[in-house]
Design an enzyme around this catalytic site. Structure first.
Site, mmCIF file in Angstrom:
data_model
loop_
_atom_site.group_PDB
_atom_site.id
_atom_site.type_symbol
_atom_site.label_atom_id
_atom_site.label_comp_id
_atom_site.label_asym_id
_atom_site.label_seq_id
_atom_site.Cartn_x
_atom_site.Cartn_y
_atom_site.Cartn_z
ATOM 1 C CB SER A 60 -0.915 0.020 1.219
ATOM 2 O OG SER A 60 -1.582 1.267 1.304
ATOM 3 C CG HIS A 90 -3.920 -1.602 -1.716
ATOM 4 N ND1 HIS A 90 -4.959 -2.409 -2.122
ATOM 5 C CD2 HIS A 90 -4.414 -0.824 -0.713
ATOM 6 C CE1 HIS A 90 -6.041 -2.139 -1.401
ATOM 7 N NE2 HIS A 90 -5.728 -1.178 -0.545
ATOM 8 C CG ASP A 104 -5.377 2.292 0.955
ATOM 9 O OD1 ASP A 104 -6.319 1.520 0.735
ATOM 10 O OD2 ASP A 104 -4.307 1.934 1.484
ATOM 11 C CG MET A 158 -8.413 7.105 2.618
ATOM 12 S SD MET A 158 -7.501 7.129 4.180
ATOM 13 C CE MET A 158 -6.601 5.583 4.055
ATOM 14 C CG HIS A 206 -9.636 0.244 -0.609
ATOM 15 N ND1 HIS A 206 -9.154 -0.015 0.659
ATOM 16 C CD2 HIS A 206 -10.994 0.268 -0.477
ATOM 17 C CE1 HIS A 206 -10.165 -0.118 1.500
ATOM 18 N NE2 HIS A 206 -11.284 0.057 0.841
ATOM 19 C CG MET A 262 -11.340 3.229 2.057
ATOM 20 S SD MET A 262 -10.030 3.142 3.306
ATOM 21 C CE MET A 262 -8.601 3.138 2.241
ATOM 22 C CG MET A 296 -11.546 -2.564 5.273
ATOM 23 S SD MET A 296 -9.952 -2.171 4.517
ATOM 24 C CE MET A 296 -9.096 -1.335 5.870
ATOM 25 C CG ASP A 302 -5.739 -2.719 3.576
ATOM 26 O OD1 ASP A 302 -4.732 -2.632 4.299
ATOM 27 O OD2 ASP A 302 -6.151 -1.786 2.869
#
Length: 217
Positions: free
Chosen positions: A9, A34, A36, A38, A67, A69, A138, A176
């Site tokens: 990540s 990966h 993330d 957000m 991913h 979020m 998660m 994760d």
């Protein structure tokens, strides 16, 4: 036992020299990169969006595992496809029309993945599991790296594996949060296929070796 796929990540990477860390992943035994994303609304943190992913894509030699979020992820599917995502994960908790969203991801040429927060039971995916390429569980509450692993995740992995086998799905299981050599080994034994690791990889003295060791746990 089949070796797990490793997805470092980049949330934990050095953003003062992100290219160096991406090049390290390129030559490592990692399967994915990966990313993330957000929004500070669905999770209590803000990370990065399409511009960073576009720059990572220019130098990445591994598929980007993005991913989301974020709230209303269905509004950004085309944008992340254009930015270079190969896999796109949306949260079950943010998708009132999950089937439509999953189809939209696939229509845009990406693999479709759905994420479950720690409190969300596996059974909510019974009616869609056969249409997913991956499920992300998660094992910490999403929003920040470096959190303690939630041990109930082992049970959820076993439950999800059972659901996948019963439905004859080809879906992968990704986990994760709090992944290290100890938790990673137990997750793989429970049925996990992909391990996401951020702080554990980038905080180590030799990240490339750490990735290799994770893959061979």
């Amino acid at each position: 036992m089949i070796k797990p796929k490793i997805a470092p990540s980049i949330l934990a990477a050095n953003f003062n020299n992100l290219e160096k860390d991406i090049q390290m992943i390129n030559v490592s035994e990692a399967e994915f990169i990966h990313c993330d994303v957000m929004d500070g609304v669905f999770v209590p943190n803000i990370s990065f969006g399409m511009p960073i992913i576009q720059h990572v894509k220019k130098i990445a030699e591994k598929p980007l595992d993005v991913h989301l979020m974020i709230v209303n992820p269905e509004n950004f599917i085309e944008a992340f496809a254009e930015a270079g995502a190969s896999w796109l994960t949306v949260h079950y908790e943010t998708c009132p029309h999950l089937h439509r969203t999953v189809n939209h991801i696939r229509e845009n040429g990406m693999k479709a993945s759905v994420c479950l927060n720690p409190h969300t039971p596996v059974r909510v995916l019974e009616d869609i599991i056969s249409e997913l390429d991956m499920v992300l569980l998660m094992s910490v509450n999403p929003g920040f790296g470096g959190q303690d692993f939630i041990h109930h995740t082992y049970k959820k992995v076993r439950q999800l594996k059972k659901l996948i086998l019963e439905s004859k799905s080809q879906c992968l299981i990704e986990v994760d949060g709090g992944v290290n050599y100890v938790t990673g080994k137990k997750l793989v034994e429970a049925g996990a296929d992909v391990l996401v690791a951020g702080s554990f990889v980038f905080g180590s003295e030799n990240p490339e070796e750490t990735i290799r060791n994770l893959r061979n746990i």
